[in-house]
Design a protein around this motif. Structure first.
Motif, PDB file in Angstrom:
ATOM      1  N   PRO A 228      -4.591   2.128  -8.889  1.00 25.16           N
ATOM      2  CA  PRO A 228      -4.868   2.345  -7.465  1.00 25.16           C
ATOM      3  C   PRO A 228      -6.344   2.158  -7.134  1.00 25.16           C
TER       4      PRO A 228
ATOM      5  N   SER B  45      -9.003   5.740  -1.983  1.00 25.62           N
ATOM      6  CA  SER B  45      -8.421   5.929  -0.657  1.00 25.62           C
ATOM      7  C   SER B  45      -9.349   6.772   0.204  1.00 25.62           C
TER       8      SER B  45
ATOM      9  N   VAL C 266       0.074  11.663  -5.887  1.00 30.26           N
ATOM     10  CA  VAL C 266       0.585  10.848  -4.782  1.00 30.26           C
ATOM     11  C   VAL C 266       1.739  10.017  -5.321  1.00 30.26           C
TER      12      VAL C 266
ATOM     13  N   SER D 111       4.816   7.188  -4.188  1.00 26.98           N
ATOM     14  CA  SER D 111       5.183   6.223  -3.158  1.00 26.98           C
ATOM     15  C   SER D 111       6.532   5.606  -3.475  1.00 26.98           C
TER      16      SER D 111
ATOM     17  N   LEU E  35       5.049   7.832   1.520  1.00 27.10           N
ATOM     18  CA  LEU E  35       3.994   8.421   0.711  1.00 27.10           C
ATOM     19  C   LEU E  35       4.147   9.926   0.707  1.00 27.10           C
TER      20      LEU E  35
ATOM     21  N   TYR F 279      -3.248   3.891   1.137  1.00 25.07           N
ATOM     22  CA  TYR F 279      -2.914   3.797  -0.285  1.00 25.07           C
ATOM     23  C   TYR F 279      -2.776   2.325  -0.650  1.00 25.07           C
TER      24      TYR F 279
ATOM     25  N   SER G  69      -2.668  -0.424  -4.406  1.00 19.12           N
ATOM     26  CA  SER G  69      -2.578  -0.449  -5.860  1.00 19.12           C
ATOM     27  C   SER G  69      -2.483  -1.882  -6.361  1.00 19.12           C
TER      28      SER G  69
END
Length: 241
Positions: free
Chosen positions: A44, A47, A104, A106, A136, A200, A202
């Motif tokens: 990631p 953020s 977190v 997703s 999320l 977010y 990644s």
């Protein structure tokens, strides 16, 4: 961008380069219905965690990603697929926060369009893009002492991808792929009632297994056995008068 992502960006560049530089050939497109499962590592990016008056930076740990896709390939090299994915990353730190707790997660549902470059040999590079939605879920993140975020939001998501497939046989493909996944705008409420705006994204590297159910039926040509040649003796002509 964090320095730890540089090796993955180099791998991504190699995959894009393979898709561009490999020569085109005359093999048939990968037609028909298929299913593919993929698993790998999620890297990631940092953020943002913003309110009307404050801005904080969230640093997430590397995590895992997995997805499964049902798709269809066409004669012109285009593939379309519906993909269900999952990513999970732990919170490493929040600037000005009360601690590095929480994670977190997703869940994503994406519609993808991809293009296969037909090449001579057993390798097929591809590129593609996808649009969809992601849920999320932030669990236990602490933006300040005594305040936590335990909330989720469903928002717009997009991704770009590239990779290469290896043809094991007529039905099975092994794949190596890179993708950039992004949820640009999501909102969360904290335990103190504060509303945060966040995002977010990644970099993912995935290994996959694709099984092709079938394609256009091939017309079978029935072989007709050769008929044996029969030789007969011609009758002798009558004597002259």
């Amino acid at each position: 961008m964090h320095y730890r992502h540089q090796p993955m960006m180099f791998a991504a560049a190699c995959l894009f380069g393979a898709a561009i530089t490999l020569p085109t050939g005359a093999i048939a497109a990968d037609e028909g219905l298929y299913i593919e499962g993929r698993a790998g590592i999620s890297l990631p990016t940092d953020s943002d965690l913003d309110t009307a008056t404050t801005s904080q930076e969230v640093d997430l740990d590397n995590g895992y990603v997995g997805n499964i896709a049902l798709g269809h390939g066409y004669k012109n090299g285009i593939r379309t697929e519906l993909e269900l994915g999952l990513r999970k990353n732990d919170v490493e730190s929040i600037s000005g926060g009360g601690g590095a707790n929480g994670d977190v997660q997703s869940w994503s549902l994406m519609g993808n369009v991809l293009y296969d470059f037909n090449v001579s040999g057993s390798f097929t590079p591809y590129i593609g893009a996808g649009l969809g939605i992601a849920k999320l879920d932030v669990d236990g993140a602490s933006p300040s002492t005594g305040v936590t975020i335990n909330d989720d939001d469903t928002a717009f998501a997009w991704q770009g991808m590239a990779g290469v497939a290896y043809h094991v046989n007529d039905r099975i493909r092994l794949t190596l792929g890179y993708r950039y996944f992004s949820v640009p705008d999501a909102d969360f409420n904290s335990s103190a009632g504060t509303r945060f705006e966040s995002d977010y994204s990644s970099h993912d590297v995935l290994f996959g297994f694709r099984y092709k159910f079938g394609g256009p039926e091939k017309k079978m040509v029935k072989e007709v056995p050769a008929q044996p040649q029969v030789y007969t003796e011609m009758p002798a002509p009558p004597p002259p008068p």
